[in-house]
Enzyme design. Sequence first.
Site, PDB file in Angstrom:
ATOM      1  N   ASN A   1       1.013  -1.121   0.103  1.00 57.68           N
ATOM      2  CA  ASN A   1       0.019  -0.067   0.211  1.00 57.68           C
ATOM      3  C   ASN A   1       0.969   1.328   0.047  1.00 57.68           C
ATOM      4  O   ASN A   1       1.570   1.352   0.965  1.00 57.68           O
ATOM      5  CB  ASN A   1      -0.873   0.067   1.145  1.00 57.68           C
ATOM      6  CG  ASN A   1      -1.688   1.204   1.198  1.00 57.68           C
ATOM      7  OD1 ASN A   1      -2.727   1.549   0.516  1.00 57.68           O
ATOM      8  ND2 ASN A   1      -1.516   1.977   2.283  1.00 57.68           N
ATOM      9  N   GLU A   2       0.739   2.101  -0.713  1.00 60.53           N
ATOM     10  CA  GLU A   2       1.123   3.355  -1.064  1.00 60.53           C
ATOM     11  C   GLU A   2       2.853   3.420  -0.767  1.00 60.53           C
ATOM     12  O   GLU A   2       3.376   4.422   0.349  1.00 60.53           O
ATOM     13  CB  GLU A   2       0.441   4.273  -0.051  1.00 60.53           C
ATOM     14  CG  GLU A   2      -0.793   4.630  -0.360  1.00 60.53           C
ATOM     15  CD  GLU A   2      -1.607   5.858   0.435  1.00 60.53           C
ATOM     16  OE1 GLU A   2      -0.869   6.469   1.251  1.00 60.53           O
ATOM     17  OE2 GLU A   2      -2.731   6.087  -0.208  1.00 60.53           O
TER      18      GLU A   2
END
Lengths: 509, 509, 509, 509
Positions: B163-164
């Site tokens: 994630n990110e």
Amino acid sequence: MMQEKKYTVEKDTKIPFHNNVAYCIGTGRMGLALQKEYQEQLALVQEEIGFSHIRGHGLFSDDMAIYQEYTDENGIKHAEYNFTYLDLVMDSYLSLNIRPFLELGFMPDKMASGKQTVFYWKGNVTPPENYDAWCALVQATLRHLMERYGEQEVVQWPIEVWNEPNLPGFWKDADMEEYFKLFALTFAAIKEVDGRFRVGGPAICGVEDEKWIRCFLEFCRKESISVDFVTRHHYTTEVPENVGHYGYVKLREPEEGYANLQTTRDIIDSFEEFKGMEIHITEFNTSYIPNCPLHDTNQNAAYIAGQLSRLGDMNESYSYWTFGDIFEEQGVPFTPFHGGFGLVANGGIPKPTFWTFKFFADLQGTCVHRTDEAVIVRKEDGSYRGIVWNMTMDGTGEDICRSFRLPMEGIPSGEKGECCILTKTVDEVTCNPLKLWHAMGEPSSLSGEQKKLLKEGARPLVEAQRKELEDGMADVCITVRENGVVYFEVSPVKAGGDRGYCYKRVVGK
Amino acid sequence: MMQEKKYTVEKDTKIPFHNNVAYCIGTGRMGLALQKEYQEQLALVQEEIGFSHIRGHGLFSDDMAIYQEYTDENGIKHAEYNFTYLDLVMDSYLSLNIRPFLELGFMPDKMASGKQTVFYWKGNVTPPENYDAWCALVQATLRHLMERYGEQEVVQWPIEVWNEPNLPGFWKDADMEEYFKLFALTFAAIKEVDGRFRVGGPAICGVEDEKWIRCFLEFCRKESISVDFVTRHHYTTEVPENVGHYGYVKLREPEEGYANLQTTRDIIDSFEEFKGMEIHITEFNTSYIPNCPLHDTNQNAAYIAGQLSRLGDMNESYSYWTFGDIFEEQGVPFTPFHGGFGLVANGGIPKPTFWTFKFFADLQGTCVHRTDEAVIVRKEDGSYRGIVWNMTMDGTGEDICRSFRLPMEGIPSGEKGECCILTKTVDEVTCNPLKLWHAMGEPSSLSGEQKKLLKEGARPLVEAQRKELEDGMADVCITVRENGVVYFEVSPVKAGGDRGYCYKRVVGK
Amino acid sequence: MMQEKKYTVEKDTKIPFHNNVAYCIGTGRMGLALQKEYQEQLALVQEEIGFSHIRGHGLFSDDMAIYQEYTDENGIKHAEYNFTYLDLVMDSYLSLNIRPFLELGFMPDKMASGKQTVFYWKGNVTPPENYDAWCALVQATLRHLMERYGEQEVVQWPIEVWNEPNLPGFWKDADMEEYFKLFALTFAAIKEVDGRFRVGGPAICGVEDEKWIRCFLEFCRKESISVDFVTRHHYTTEVPENVGHYGYVKLREPEEGYANLQTTRDIIDSFEEFKGMEIHITEFNTSYIPNCPLHDTNQNAAYIAGQLSRLGDMNESYSYWTFGDIFEEQGVPFTPFHGGFGLVANGGIPKPTFWTFKFFADLQGTCVHRTDEAVIVRKEDGSYRGIVWNMTMDGTGEDICRSFRLPMEGIPSGEKGECCILTKTVDEVTCNPLKLWHAMGEPSSLSGEQKKLLKEGARPLVEAQRKELEDGMADVCITVRENGVVYFEVSPVKAGGDRGYCYKRVVGK
Amino acid sequence: MMQEKKYTVEKDTKIPFHNNVAYCIGTGRMGLALQKEYQEQLALVQEEIGFSHIRGHGLFSDDMAIYQEYTDENGIKHAEYNFTYLDLVMDSYLSLNIRPFLELGFMPDKMASGKQTVFYWKGNVTPPENYDAWCALVQATLRHLMERYGEQEVVQWPIEVWNEPNLPGFWKDADMEEYFKLFALTFAAIKEVDGRFRVGGPAICGVEDEKWIRCFLEFCRKESISVDFVTRHHYTTEVPENVGHYGYVKLREPEEGYANLQTTRDIIDSFEEFKGMEIHITEFNTSYIPNCPLHDTNQNAAYIAGQLSRLGDMNESYSYWTFGDIFEEQGVPFTPFHGGFGLVANGGIPKPTFWTFKFFADLQGTCVHRTDEAVIVRKEDGSYRGIVWNMTMDGTGEDICRSFRLPMEGIPSGEKGECCILTKTVDEVTCNPLKLWHAMGEPSSLSGEQKKLLKEGARPLVEAQRKELEDGMADVCITVRENGVVYFEVSPVKAGGDRGYCYKRVVGK
């Protein structure tokens, strides 16, 4: 144009108001209580309103199957009692926290002296062929109930003898003497089982009611019957005009009805020994027919609000006829909305009048304001609950606005007082399932989706605002559209909030 | 003053509109799915909206307890996998008819190369010390899921890697090379388990997003990785101003965001082999902080309506972050309304934006009208469903009114055509639980009664009317207050009703 | 070979027996109460057994998120309290009709003087850095509870200070002086909130217990602390042998444990001012480890039956550790049956010991018989309820048969008396879910079907017979297999039946 | 003394066995489906057994209220149809995943040519006065159902014309010509609505059945009616002896009944054009009276097991009469156990025969063994499911033991194969609610506690063991007490378990 009126409530005001709205509710015949949809509708009513008692016809009618007979090998006939269905019905009532207000009737076919029946479901309305058998049935039934549910519980259940004997349709020839005989023997039989039972009559409607009440009490006096309470019914519409499956009616001015009820009160009070005796209105509604579309409207809700604000003045209780639309007196309804008596339409959809009851049930406290269109009470914690309604006699009218200045206690000195004003609005715009159903095309068979939608459209609009007090007074302005009923609560609000939270900043206003 | 606009929809109109609103929804970390309140909120969301997939962080974080180690008698360390909680979570998802969109992350502490964590709940964001151990964990987890839920089922679950990673808070040093290594190895490990799995990345937010997308695809090209889809995030507010527990934000003009998303689309399409590849927005919302009061407002609902009408243009799906407010990224919220991401506030109260999703989920059919403030579709049965919204950038604005002439088919010639116009209105007057909660005094601990009241105040107002057609056209006029969202349905109504029923006579109008 | 013994119960027999089995039950840490599966297991326990109180660790541990801090603009640190999760937990307890027996602990990380933790879930076991902050936390928590649940309710909740401070693992260095300081300050802080609260300690287990009890009471005497009750723990197995995830143990002879408990009783009674003071065993079980397969067996059920027949002799209450297997002290269990403390295995499967508790909870009345293997009580209505168990120390043994002649009252003279003998049998043949799970192949992930099957295999066998009395005495013969527990009821049976029904003819025997 | 027999099942054995046990089940009259208790019993049956179809009388009887009439202003009579209750009933069926097997009957009173009725609930059994009105009713009903539930759905519902016209009690004078007229006209009317409907008759019981079947088919041949299937009933007891409310019967040897059914098969097959036509037994049970205590016994369960193993040989389906005891043909039962037809006794208590159906419903796979006392099938995954029963003709007998050697596939070579043998036992010791109720004193009104207890005593005993294979064969020995039915499953067990877990060590054996 809108009518406006303003009121100021003084501190420590206390106005008489006997709010017994949740004491009793009517039901279709007992045997229908076996049905699933009936139970679901009753559960909904109990969840939101919570009545204490339930009253309906047909306890002894054949579909309840209580009274049975057999002939032994010697050819002698014996009674035997079957409580299978009675248990199912009573179990379900008690599980929903509601108790029966027992109405003794109608006559089991096998015990009846005649063939005359009432309703689509054929309740036999003739006297017993043998009064001993009748009394034995009553006693066996009460003893069974006491064994199953406990004496303490069951002796609290009020008992009413028969239904509307002043109408020939409900009691053969409306024979008064015969009814008094029934009453006297039944009364004695019950008290023999347990003297704590409370027994009343004559359960009449408004036909020759003055004569019946007077004669009934004279009979009791003569026979030294210490009747426990008087029961009667109360309907407030003219004779219906019938078209197809439906009857259309005209509402009567409420005052006419109240005057009629006052007469009953006065007659009773004129008997020294019965003075002040409880009157239970064991049935009331606008119209007395189960196919009167008025029942489903917002107009009905507003009219009934007026009734609920007044009926406690002369009467101990008043039982709306009925909680739901599982009902077969004129046959099985063809459509979900069909003008049934119920607070709930078939499919489990609350009608506007449902909310009138809910609102009055929530109106607990000391009355501080009462007019023909509003009641306000104060609770012990200093908050207020009120109802304003906008009754119309012909279904049309204009909006009204009523303002109240209410003293708000308990604000610490030096603190900026605020209050929360909550309203729940039921009117033709916000909560009108009948209109929704009509717009859908008046479907007779509702799909699951349609039921869901109708339920969504059958809820009050809930709004709230926060307002500063002025000199410790809350200024509350309630606007009510024609045929509307608005419930409101006003409570002090604690200052402060969570660290950093600022509502004004959130909404930009 | 009210703005008015009129539109006429021509027969056979067909406008492009990719409505994939119900494809995916975000969630707080996986471990929270064990909670009862979480499940109740998700059940509410699924009952009304019915998302197909759910995506959140923390699958491999320590509270899920999947990755364990032990040392044998010879001192050799072994991995062992504990799927007890994973099974509970996945069972509950599937029982609510929702499937995971698997996000692989974060790092089990025992497998991590460092100590850096993210969030109150301390998700480890460092690369694995040993990539073999990581790949073994991924494979063991997928194989377990396939055994428990069936291969056919599980290979349909999309998989996103991490994630990110473009933020140093989520991936140590936002180290792009390291992320590409993680992606490549994970991609290979998954495909080894079953080639049918669809795997995507790089799950970035809008920081250096152009660079990351371009480099990611170049990496895939270079390494011959046939990535299945691209994922990114989309938030549309400025940097928040923090006060106490809360952050206050300014909304950005929607067009800015769409332009940013278009860039991603263009970059991808510039790669011959990736042209047209699916983009999944695996997170979007207005603000990217979980303590932003804006999320709870009607303004948010109206803004998101606009987003839902456009995001399908460039993207395969777009997953709102998140379904509910059981969420701990910045700690446990102090109050039920606290600006959480959720469609549902704690206590099970739908926020206005909940209904925006519900309305779009019901908007299935052929698009016949689309503007910046309205979408209308026609269903196969000839009825219409539409949404009109009145977005404001600063929380204030004026009412708007939009009129539509809609061709209504299927009315037998010679019959007077009528239609039913149903509306569901969510605006600051009709459905504003935040205001209600504020009026109550912003209580941090809700009683049962308060929860019930807030739920009652969190439902759309449902209204309906029946209207005659003109020349086979339905004239529909929808008024929307500032920050409001109105859903409507227009359907032909069958003539006739039950024998004797006359609605006009019933309501006296 | 079967052992047989015969007993005759005399009329009006009355034997001392303090059966307080349902007073309190243990639980995994408070934060786990947020979980759905936890609540489902507790609901099952409450439905069948109905405990009054529940006690567990971790009220103040970080996952409950109560204690928070922030620094203001002047750099000054402030405490703030977050009761979001506490409310969820307490709401759920009260809705299941169970109240907390509050254990104050462990230390919030931010308030702690050190880093030492206990368990997989890392409860901080060091003293507070600042005792004022601790006392403020305790007081704020109690005041919040009183506001939310009412003073009358909350002051009934017993309070215990910390857990097992006599072990260095639970209290830094098992520092007695420090604990006494904690106790004294906490005690004063609580009484300052409301003097009606009942507060006890020192919550020790059986390590140096005599010394701790004595010193604790001397400290209270010296400091004039009118402690309300004493608490301690009680486990009855030897040190486990660990293999893989599990620990295998040997049971101790019950008398050893009772003797140990008697010592505590004697020490207390030796203090004039504390003589007769209540002792609450706030934890007991066979083994003190949560991975001891013994807990899941029928042997455990029979051994605990013996304990429940005796523990009330010296102690006011005794709280089994724990109700269910949602528990993480040594990590998340890998399999549904894993030797957890719970009465219920994960998946909602009652273990044999569950029924021992159910049976004792149903054993209400006047004791008329008590041995090391049986207890019988008579209810007010003249019926009997009894339990016979067949404890084995090594898991093997022979069947036993115990006969009781019980005087049966209320049979009208001249009537042939009969009784109904009902038995519920829990033994290795009739109710052995562990064996069933083993036979299935010891699956770690249960499918829905497997859970259903295991539940079906985890219910007592219910049998009944009707028997003639002899001289007004019921002859009851109870056979119990090794490790079995048999519950029985003996009640008089009314003669007669429905007209024409003859059971003998029905079954042909 | 115990009888023993041993069998070895060869690999790839495949024995004919048409197990259609769950195709259809009987019910009390349609109107009873409105009741709550009826729905609860049906829900229980569906949850455990899951029938596909349901068939009962009274679709057109007056309590369903479908057929109505009114007279217009010109004095002309019109039919109108009320589907309110029909919708409630069908909605509830479909929501329980069961479809009607429509039986067309009895005659609405208003449409009937006579007054003759059948049963306590007075079903009119005379032909229509006007066959056009009858056909219009049938068509209107089917068209309504198709509109509400969809054509695709409704045309799958089989339709049977009338019930037992060969008895004068069910069809005036048992007039064969009149029935054929009814059949022909109804058949044509249905096919006119939709040719996909499947229509059958003559729904006879075993009185002059050969003659009726033959004449019916000759009639169809003559009139060129392409009847879709033949229906008949099947009961297997002698004429009852009546005592009070009950009837006592003697069972007939099963072979007598099978021979009778074979005759029907042979007659049909003797018609060239009807050869092989489906026969649906639309009612069967042991006794044909609803007050036969035999129905509640374990003996009934064992006898029916035999029936279920054979009835598929000649017949497409066989519908047990009935699923539950909400039934009023001879009045309302006085007691919960009263010899009703149902699989479930009133109060929601499964009878032993309930489990016979459950066991056969679970017996899906390839038959590998079939005798007069056992059936075994192999599932695709290589596991086995079997049933052994011990039928007695007079309620007494001796235990039997049957051993089976079953080839167990899929054990990897070199691995020690093991299997899990699971049994569920229903016999007079383990699952005998009738005995329990008798021991309680045969109460007519069950308290909630008594219902709970009876349900606990009405479940099979579930046991399991793990056993080593010998030469790849599982040795399974099933002991069955008199009147017992034992279901078993044999499956291969995976070796291994969690790290450190050793079951033998746990239980010490």
